[in-house]
Design a protein around this motif. Structure first.
Motif, short mmCIF file in Angstrom:
data_model
loop_
_atom_site.label_atom_id
_atom_site.label_comp_id
_atom_site.label_asym_id
_atom_site.label_seq_id
_atom_site.Cartn_x
_atom_site.Cartn_y
_atom_site.Cartn_z
N ASN A 118 0.81 -1.22 0.00
CA ASN A 118 0.00 0.00 0.00
C ASN A 118 0.85 1.28 0.00
O ASN A 118 0.35 2.36 -0.32
N ALA A 119 2.12 1.17 0.37
CA ALA A 119 2.96 2.37 0.44
C ALA A 119 3.05 3.08 -0.92
O ALA A 119 2.87 4.31 -0.99
N PRO A 120 3.33 2.38 -2.03
CA PRO A 120 3.31 3.07 -3.33
C PRO A 120 1.95 3.66 -3.66
O PRO A 120 1.87 4.74 -4.26
N THR A 121 0.88 2.98 -3.27
CA THR A 121 -0.47 3.48 -3.54
C THR A 121 -0.70 4.81 -2.84
O THR A 121 -1.26 5.75 -3.43
N LEU A 122 -0.27 4.91 -1.59
CA LEU A 122 -0.44 6.15 -0.84
C LEU A 122 0.38 7.29 -1.45
O LEU A 122 -0.09 8.43 -1.54
N LEU A 123 1.60 6.99 -1.88
CA LEU A 123 2.44 8.02 -2.47
C LEU A 123 1.86 8.48 -3.81
O LEU A 123 1.91 9.67 -4.16
N ALA A 124 1.29 7.54 -4.57
CA ALA A 124 0.66 7.90 -5.84
C ALA A 124 -0.56 8.78 -5.61
O ALA A 124 -0.82 9.72 -6.38
N LEU A 125 -1.32 8.52 -4.56
CA LEU A 125 -2.46 9.38 -4.23
C LEU A 125 -1.99 10.80 -3.94
O LEU A 125 -2.61 11.78 -4.38
N GLN A 126 -0.88 10.91 -3.23
CA GLN A 126 -0.37 12.22 -2.89
C GLN A 126 0.18 12.95 -4.11
O GLN A 126 0.16 14.19 -4.18
N ALA A 127 0.66 12.19 -5.09
CA ALA A 127 1.28 12.79 -6.27
C ALA A 127 0.27 13.13 -7.36
O ALA A 127 0.65 13.71 -8.38
N SER A 128 -1.00 12.78 -7.19
CA SER A 128 -2.00 12.97 -8.24
C SER A 128 -2.95 14.12 -7.91
O SER A 128 -3.01 14.59 -6.77
N ASP A 129 -3.68 14.56 -8.92
CA ASP A 129 -4.63 15.67 -8.77
C ASP A 129 -6.07 15.19 -8.65
O ASP A 129 -6.94 15.94 -8.20
N ALA A 130 -6.35 13.96 -9.07
CA ALA A 130 -7.70 13.39 -9.00
C ALA A 130 -7.57 11.88 -9.08
O ALA A 130 -6.51 11.35 -9.44
N GLY A 131 -8.63 11.18 -8.73
CA GLY A 131 -8.59 9.73 -8.78
C GLY A 131 -9.95 9.14 -9.10
O GLY A 131 -10.99 9.76 -8.84
#
Length: 417
Positions: A154-167
Motif C-alpha cells: 500500500n505504500a506506493p499506492t499512498l504516495l501515488a495518491l499524494q502525487a495525483s490531482d484526481a482519482g
C-alpha cells in the motif's frame, strides 16, 4: 485532447479505453509501459492506433518476485526509470492529462515536478490488513507475512495518491477499499465491457485443444481467471465441479487461465506444487471431465462464454474480475460468491445467483438446478447481459470517462501536492 497513460503493462485497464477515445473523439493517446501483457493481449488495432513507448528498467525483477520488505524501494527505482523515459520520449511535447495506475503499476512519484499536466490516479485497490483478499481463505494455512505485506504494497499506492490531482475507481467496492480520508477525492467510473464481443449468441460447438468438440446439448460449466489460484477460488471450483459431475455425468468443465499464482502464497498450502495440480489431486478430480485452455485470445474466450450453460465465480472479496462482467455480458447464468464486490454487480435471482463461498454443497445444488432446468434460468442470463450493456458497456462508460477526463484537465493542477 492529448492523454498520456502510464501503466506497467499494456493493454491492461487502459488499452481499450484509449482506443475508444482515439476512435470516437480523435484524442491522441500515448503510453509509457514496460511490457506487453498476455491477459489480455493487445490487438493489432491498438498497436496501430496508439503511441506506445517502452520503459527500459535496467534492474531485473528477481525470480519469484520482489521480496516484500523491498517492494517500496523497488518501486522508487521504477519511478526513476519512468521519469527518465518521460524526459527521453515525451520531452517538451507535453500531454494535456496524465492517467496512471495508482498502485505498483504506475511509478509516478517523481513525475509531478517534471510534467505540468494534471495527473489522474486509477485507484484499483487498497489492501486491508486482515480478513479480506489475501487473508480471507481461513481454510488454508496462513502465511506468516500476511499481516505485514499489505502495508508494504500500500505504500506506493499512498504516495501515488499524494502525487495525483484526481482519482477514480472502477466500482464502489474498490472505491470504499481506500482509507476514508481519501474517498472524497476518488470518483467511481467503470472501465467498460466490449458488449459487441461479449454478447449472447448461438455457438453450436467449441473445438477444444485436446481434440474434443463440445456440441449442442452437452452441459458446459466455465471458470475463468488470470491465474488458477486460491484468491479466485480455483480449488473451491474443483470441489464443486466434482459434486456437479456426480449429478451430471455429461457435464464438461472448461477452464481458462494460467496455472500461475499472481496473488498470495499458495505454495504454503501446496508445499511447492502448482495450485492447479494440488487442487485437482486434493479433490480427486477426474481430469477427463476438464478442459484447460490456458490464456486465450478474447475472441476465443467470448465464444466459450457464449456457449457456457453456467459460469462459476468463487472469488474472495477482491477486485471483481473482468471475467465476471464478460460472462454476464455473454448471457451466462453466473453463480458467484456471496461477497461484497460480487453483490455490487449481481442481484440475487435477477441478474445472477449467489452462494456462501465455503459451502460447496450449496454451490453444487444451485448449479444442478441450473443445468437440470435451464429454461427456468434463461431470464437471468438475459437480465445479466442487459445490465452489463446498460451500466458497464463501452457505450456507457467511454463517454462518462471522457467527460471526467475533460473536467479534470480543465480544472488543472491541484495546489499544495
Amino acid at each position: 485532447m492529448d492523454v498520456l497513460f502510464i501503466h506497467q503493462a499494456f493493454p491492461a485497464q487502459f488499452g481499450r479505453l484509449a482506443l475508444e477515445l482515439s476512435r470516437r473523439y480523435g484524442w491522441r493517446c500515448r503510453f509509457l509501459v514496460e511490457t506487453y501483457s498476455s491477459c489480455p493481449t493487445p490487438s493489432g488495432e491498438m498497436l496501430e492506433a496508439l503511441e506506445i513507448h517502452r520503459v527500459r528498467d535496467p534492474r531485473e525483477t528477481p525470480k519469484g518476485g520482489v521480496p516484500w520488505p523491498r517492494v517500496f524501494g523497488r518501486w522508487l527505482e521504477q519511478c526513476l526509470a519512468y521519469r527518465s523515459a518521460y524526459e527521453g520520449t515525451i520531452g517538451d511535447d507535453r500531454p494535456d492529462l496524465i492517467v496512471a495506475h495508482g498502485g505498483q503499476g504506475a511509478p509516478i512519484a517523481l513525475l509531478r515536478e517534471l510534467a505540468d499536466a494534471p495527473i489522474v490516479n486509477y485507484c484499483e485497490y487498497y489492501f486491508p490488513n486482515r480478513f479480506a483478499d489475501l487473508t480471507y481463505r481461513v481454510d488454508l494455512p496462513p502465511a506468516e507475512l500476511a499481516p505485514f505485506y499489505p502495508r508494504c504494497i500500500n505504500a506506493p499506492t499512498l504516495l501515488a495518491l499524494q502525487a495525483s490531482d484526481a482519482g477514480y475507481a472502477p466500482t464502489r467496492f474498490q472505491h470504499d477499499s481506500f482509507p476514508e480520508r481519501y474517498r472524497p477525492e476518488i470518483e467511481v467510473h467503470f472501465d467498460g465491457v466490449d458488449t459487441e464481443l461479449y454478447r449472447p449468441r448461438e455457438v453450436p460447438s467449441i473445438a477444444l485443444p485436446d481434440g474434443r468438440t463440445l456440441g449442442p446439448g452437452r452441459p458446459v460449466v466455465t471458470y475463468v481467471s488470470r491465474g488458477l489460484e486460491s484468491m479466485r477460488g480455483f480449488d473451491l471450483f474443483v470441489e464443486v465441479a466434482g459434486r456437479i459431475a456426480r449429478g451430471r455425468p455429461d457435464a464438461v468443465f472448461v477452464v481458462a487461465g494460467a496455472g500461475t499464482t499472481y496473488y498470495g502464497w499458495d505454495d504454503h498450502a501446496t508445499g511447492g506444487a502448482d495450485f492447479r495440480s494440488w487442487s485437482m489431486a486434493k479433490h480427486g478430480a477426474d481430469a477427463s471431465r476438464f478442459a484447460f485452455l490456458g490464456h486465450v485470445e478474447p475472441g476465443v474466450l467470448a465464444a466459450v462464454l457464449a456457449r457456457s450453460d453456467l459460469h462459476l465465480f468463487p472469488s474472495v472479496p477482491f477486485v471483481p474480475s473482468w471475467s465476471l462482467f464478460n460472462a454476464m455480458a455473454s448471457g451466462c447464468v453466473v453463480l458467484g460468491a456471496d461477497v461484497e464486490p460480487v453483490r455490487e454487480v449481481i442481484e440475487e435471482g435477477r441478474t445472477g445467483l449467489l452462494a456462501p463461498l465455503f459451502d460447496a454443497e450449496r454451490w453444487a445444488d444451485r448449479a444442478l438446478e441450473v443445468l437440470d432446468r435451464p429454461g427456468d434460468f434463461e431470464g437471468i442470463g438475459r437480465a445479466a447481459a442487459a445490465r452489463i450493456r446498460g451500466r458497464y458497456g463501452l457505450d456507457s462508460c467511454v463517454p462518462d470517462l471522457r467527460d471526467y477526463f475533460e473536467r479534470v484537465a480543465s480544472r488543472g493542477r491541484v495546489d499544495g501536492r
